[in-house]
Design an enzyme around this catalytic site. Structure first.
Site, short mmCIF file in Angstrom:
data_model
loop_
_atom_site.label_atom_id
_atom_site.label_comp_id
_atom_site.label_asym_id
_atom_site.label_seq_id
_atom_site.Cartn_x
_atom_site.Cartn_y
_atom_site.Cartn_z
N ASP A 31 -25.78 -7.41 -19.14
CA ASP A 31 -26.68 -6.41 -18.44
C ASP A 31 -26.42 -5.94 -17.08
OD1 ASP A 31 -29.34 -5.30 -16.87
OD2 ASP A 31 -29.45 -4.70 -19.04
N ARG A 32 -25.89 -4.73 -16.92
CA ARG A 32 -25.39 -3.96 -15.54
C ARG A 32 -26.43 -4.36 -14.25
NH1 ARG A 32 -24.54 -3.79 -20.44
NH2 ARG A 32 -25.83 -1.93 -20.64
N THR A 33 -27.78 -4.06 -14.69
CA THR A 33 -28.79 -3.99 -13.75
C THR A 33 -29.10 -5.52 -13.31
OG1 THR A 33 -29.76 -1.87 -14.30
CG2 THR A 33 -31.34 -3.65 -13.36
N CYS A 90 -22.72 4.65 -20.27
CA CYS A 90 -23.55 3.87 -19.52
C CYS A 90 -23.40 4.38 -17.98
CB CYS A 90 -23.26 2.33 -19.51
SG CYS A 90 -24.39 1.36 -18.98
N THR A 94 -25.39 3.16 -15.32
CA THR A 94 -25.20 1.94 -14.26
C THR A 94 -23.71 1.26 -14.42
OG1 THR A 94 -27.23 1.60 -14.92
CG2 THR A 94 -26.27 0.06 -13.57
N ALA A 95 -23.00 1.28 -15.30
CA ALA A 95 -21.57 0.80 -15.45
C ALA A 95 -20.81 1.29 -14.35
CB ALA A 95 -21.11 0.75 -16.92
N THR A 129 -31.98 3.61 -13.96
CA THR A 129 -32.28 2.13 -13.84
C THR A 129 -32.28 1.80 -12.42
OG1 THR A 129 -30.05 1.48 -13.60
CG2 THR A 129 -30.92 1.52 -16.05
N LYS A 159 -34.84 1.14 -25.53
CA LYS A 159 -34.04 0.18 -25.75
C LYS A 159 -34.33 -0.68 -26.93
CE LYS A 159 -30.68 -0.59 -21.82
NZ LYS A 159 -29.33 -0.48 -22.76
N CYS A 214 -29.85 7.79 -16.85
CA CYS A 214 -29.79 6.70 -17.66
C CYS A 214 -29.25 7.17 -19.19
CB CYS A 214 -30.74 5.71 -17.82
SG CYS A 214 -30.61 4.38 -18.74
#
Length: 246
Positions: free
Chosen positions: A55-57, A91, A93-94, A133, A173, A202
């Protein structure tokens, strides 16, 4: 349907699985937004779905030591070996790792956040609200790019950011019904703070736009990514998608 048509010379690579539903929808968006009369006028795409990427966050906020950039680069290198000319990552946040990824992957990676900021500037927007996010908000990646384009930004309060987190992680999700009252409360707060347009920052929020009537004054960043993927790969964009603000 068979037949002739323009030959698309550039192949799009997609690093997917972040999350899986967003990847499926991104493929649908690229296909739907392409002005193609026959199969042969659509883009060639190779999708590498890796939901195992951490998970990026969680990493950005220091709650995990598992660096998602490492497997993302590995996925990118695999796509390059398969002959892609550019890469899209559905994505948002990536994109916190964009510079690292760009140094590790040998083909261009479409910068969804930069392109979203450019689209807003082209349409005369002076103040944008951000729904995203915690990782995206905390890292300021949207705020920096928007301010470079001369666009002011507003973000949710702590309480309303918790609502956004619930919408992303506990609704979309988790494949559960979306609590639209939470969505509307966040939107109302951002507009009260001066947002002319609210960025759906997001890819899970993009799925809310797909499935529910959200009204006017939104820009779906994943639609921006799809638009730029088509154009960068020399595809034709349908006229109705040249302006993406609802």
């Amino acid at each position: 349907m068979s037949g002739g048509g323009a030959v698309i010379t550039k192949r799009l690579g997609i690093i997917g699985g972040l999350g899986p539903l967003a990847t499926v929808y991104f493929y649908e968006l690229v296909t739907k937004m392409t002005d193609a009369a026959v199969d042969q006028e659509h883009l060639e795409m190779i999708i590498l779905s890796k939901p195992s990427i951490p998970d990026r966050t969680e990493y950005i906020l220091g709650r995990s030591m598992k660096n998602p950039a490492i497997p993302i680069i590995e996925a990118g290198k695999t796509l390059v070996s398969l002959g892609v000319d550019c890469i899209a990552i559905p994505c948002i946040t990536a994109h916190y790792f964009h510079d690292i990824l760009a140094n590790g992957i040998e083909v261009p990676i479409i910068h969804i956040i930069q392109e979203t900021a450019k689209h807003l500037k082209e349409h005369g927007i002076r103040c944008a609200g951000i729904m995203a996010t915690e990782g995206t908000i905390y890292s300021n990646i949207f705020q920096v790019e928007l301010e470079e384009q001369g666009i002011n930004t507003v973000i949710p309060s702590g309480e309303k950011q918790d609502y956004v987190t619930d919408l992303i992680y506990r609704n979309v999700k988790a494949s559960r019904p979306v609590e639209m009252e939470l969505f509307h409360q966040v939107s109302e707060e951002l507009r009260t703070k001066g947002a002319q347009v609210i960025i759906l920052g997001c890819t899970e929020l993009s799925l809310i736009k797909r499935d529910y009537s959200i009204g006017a004054g939104y820009l779906d960043a994943m639609e921006v990514l799809a638009m730029n993927s088509i154009l960068l790969c020399d595809g034709k964009l349908k006229n109705e998608y040249k302006s993406l603000i609802t």
